[in-house]
Design a protein around this motif. Structure first.
Motif, mmCIF file in Angstrom:
data_model
loop_
_atom_site.group_PDB
_atom_site.id
_atom_site.type_symbol
_atom_site.label_atom_id
_atom_site.label_comp_id
_atom_site.label_asym_id
_atom_site.label_seq_id
_atom_site.Cartn_x
_atom_site.Cartn_y
_atom_site.Cartn_z
ATOM 1 N N SER A 173 56.764 45.126 37.410
ATOM 2 C CA SER A 173 56.654 44.162 38.140
ATOM 3 C C SER A 173 56.746 45.287 40.001
ATOM 4 O O SER A 173 56.316 44.908 40.488
ATOM 5 N N PHE A 174 57.708 46.031 39.400
ATOM 6 C CA PHE A 174 58.608 47.068 40.743
ATOM 7 C C PHE A 174 56.964 47.868 40.404
ATOM 8 O O PHE A 174 56.807 48.853 42.118
ATOM 9 N N ALA A 175 56.783 48.974 39.557
ATOM 10 C CA ALA A 175 55.184 49.585 39.765
ATOM 11 C C ALA A 175 54.450 48.849 40.692
ATOM 12 O O ALA A 175 53.438 49.440 41.339
ATOM 13 N N ALA A 176 54.503 48.265 40.473
ATOM 14 C CA ALA A 176 53.051 47.218 40.429
ATOM 15 C C ALA A 176 52.767 46.675 42.216
ATOM 16 O O ALA A 176 51.887 46.761 42.905
ATOM 17 N N TYR A 177 53.452 46.403 42.292
ATOM 18 C CA TYR A 177 54.211 46.097 43.885
ATOM 19 C C TYR A 177 53.760 47.555 44.853
ATOM 20 O O TYR A 177 53.115 47.271 45.785
ATOM 21 N N GLY A 178 54.095 48.531 44.562
ATOM 22 C CA GLY A 178 54.261 50.082 44.853
ATOM 23 C C GLY A 178 52.490 50.630 44.735
ATOM 24 O O GLY A 178 51.373 50.891 46.178
ATOM 25 N N PHE A 179 51.720 50.030 43.495
ATOM 26 C CA PHE A 179 50.654 50.238 43.884
ATOM 27 C C PHE A 179 49.102 49.099 44.411
ATOM 28 O O PHE A 179 48.075 49.179 44.392
ATOM 29 N N LYS A 218 50.399 46.961 46.901
ATOM 30 C CA LYS A 218 50.805 46.440 48.541
ATOM 31 C C LYS A 218 51.625 48.208 49.171
ATOM 32 O O LYS A 218 51.716 47.777 50.356
ATOM 33 N N MET A 219 51.799 48.906 49.000
ATOM 34 C CA MET A 219 52.185 50.160 49.825
ATOM 35 C C MET A 219 51.050 50.729 49.789
ATOM 36 O O MET A 219 50.110 50.966 49.096
ATOM 37 N N ARG A 220 51.305 51.484 50.758
ATOM 38 C CA ARG A 220 49.701 52.421 50.965
ATOM 39 C C ARG A 220 50.643 53.940 51.182
ATOM 40 O O ARG A 220 51.651 54.315 51.207
ATOM 41 N N GLU A 226 47.800 39.343 51.584
ATOM 42 C CA GLU A 226 48.238 40.605 52.892
ATOM 43 C C GLU A 226 49.659 40.025 53.461
ATOM 44 O O GLU A 226 50.370 40.862 54.092
ATOM 45 N N SER A 227 48.801 39.461 54.578
ATOM 46 C CA SER A 227 49.382 38.236 55.589
ATOM 47 C C SER A 227 50.693 37.974 55.642
ATOM 48 O O SER A 227 51.940 38.756 55.955
ATOM 49 N N ILE A 248 61.041 43.066 50.644
ATOM 50 C CA ILE A 248 59.436 41.618 50.064
ATOM 51 C C ILE A 248 59.642 41.480 48.339
ATOM 52 O O ILE A 248 59.077 41.035 47.927
ATOM 53 N N TRP A 249 59.318 42.608 47.955
ATOM 54 C CA TRP A 249 58.746 42.564 46.068
ATOM 55 C C TRP A 249 60.396 41.809 45.926
ATOM 56 O O TRP A 249 59.494 40.761 44.969
ATOM 57 N N ARG A 250 61.303 41.148 46.171
ATOM 58 C CA ARG A 250 62.600 40.302 45.246
ATOM 59 C C ARG A 250 62.073 38.947 46.201
ATOM 60 O O ARG A 250 62.357 38.476 45.490
ATOM 61 N N ARG A 251 61.205 39.039 47.055
ATOM 62 C CA ARG A 251 61.871 37.928 47.952
ATOM 63 C C ARG A 251 60.884 37.039 48.129
ATOM 64 O O ARG A 251 60.566 36.208 48.564
ATOM 65 N N ILE A 252 60.342 37.955 48.025
ATOM 66 C CA ILE A 252 58.193 36.859 48.579
ATOM 67 C C ILE A 252 57.703 37.140 47.427
ATOM 68 O O ILE A 252 56.647 36.209 46.657
#
Length: 298
Positions: free
Chosen positions: A113-119, A121-123, A188-189, A204-208
């Motif tokens: 889940s942590f790596a997926a957030y980087g791929f 939601k992040m640029r 994404e909003s 953002i990853w943990r709370r949303i």
């Protein structure tokens, strides 16, 4: 004499159906009935071996392979479940399997889940290429790098320990892929609004993101737990001491020692399958939702 106004409309719901409409309705109902019948036959074919396994575990040993097949045990031998615990080290096997299954599941859900957030939601430069390269490792069979991996873990002293299995399965490319596809369905909003409010990426990853990803997390948890619980080849290679054996490895050893005790073998098989069946029944709603919504972008 009463006349009907030309503007008077006739209720379509009370008008008689045309023959073509009747035939179309019958076709839909017939195709639906055929579909349900096919599903029932498929379900019966899948469940039949498990039903036979449970029934056989309650028989006397000489009744397991009788012809014709005896579907109702007579007598019902509950002693088989007591005897399998007395003749085997079932407590140690279940304890080791449970430790590995829970630990590997937690680590894969966390890292995936942590790596997926980087791929998702992040640029950052090369993000898409790195993700494709990482996911491409799914196509590489484990047997291709099994020996170098064993040598590496042996050199650092992890062979013949439970840590070797944890080190092997802490990261999962499939878990990252599954979670990333689900994250992309989250608008994404929400992340942009949190960044404007000053929230960190970790927050953002943990709370949303995580609270909105319950179906995907449940799906990954279920799949990972089942795969780890049923894993045989990994423990066979790395766990040589009997006190480290998992349930699957221990049952295989038990079959080799008591290959004529068919009723006891079936009882042990039921014990190994029962936790998985319970977990599937408890988590099937989230599992179906997670699989169905994965890849659907918001």
């Amino acid at each position: 004499m009463t006349t009907v106004s030309p503007t008077t409309s006739v209720d379509a719901s009370t008008s008689p159906l045309r023959p073509a409409q009747v035939r179309a309705r019958w076709k839909r109902q017939a195709s639906r009935a055929v579909g349900y019948a096919a599903l029932l036959v498929a379900a019966a074919g899948i469940l039949l071996p498990f039903v036979w396994m449970v029934i056989s575990s309650l028989k006397e040993n000489n009744q397991v392979f009788t012809v014709p097949l005896q579907w109702i045990p007579d007598p019902v031998v509950w002693q088989n479940y007591v005897e399998i615990w007395a003749k085997s080290d079932m407590v140690t096997w279940i304890k080791n399997t449970l430790i590995l299954s829970v630990s590997v599941t937690f680590l894969q859900v966390l890292t995936g889940s942590f790596a997926a957030y980087g791929f998702s939601k992040m640029r950052f430069p090369g993000r898409d290429a790195l993700f494709l390269l990482y996911v491409a490792t799914i196509a590489v069979p484990w047997q291709a790098y099994m020996i170098p991996q064993f040598v590496m873990l042996s050199n650092i002293g992890l062979s013949n320990t439970l840590w070797s299995i944890l080190a092997l399965q802490t990261f999962s490319a499939f878990g990252v892929f599954l979670m990333k596809q689900y994250y992309e369905s989250i608008p994404e909003s929400l992340s942009e609004a949190a960044r404007i409010d000053g929230m960190s990426e970790y927050g953002i990853w943990r709370r949303i993101i995580l609270p909105l990803s319950t179906p995907a997390i449940a799906s990954l948890t279920l799949l990972t737990f089942v795969n780890t619980w049923n894993d045989y080849l990994g423990p066979l290679i790395y766990l040589r001491s009997p006190e480290l054996w998992t349930l699957q490895l221990g049952l295989q050893t038990f079959v080799g020692q008591y290959n004529a005790e068919h009723a006891l073998i079936m009882a042990g098989s039921v014990i190994s399958v029962l936790p998985i069946a319970v977990i599937f029944l408890l988590g099937q709603k989230f599992f179906v939702r997670g699989i169905a919504t994965t890849g659907v972008k918001g």
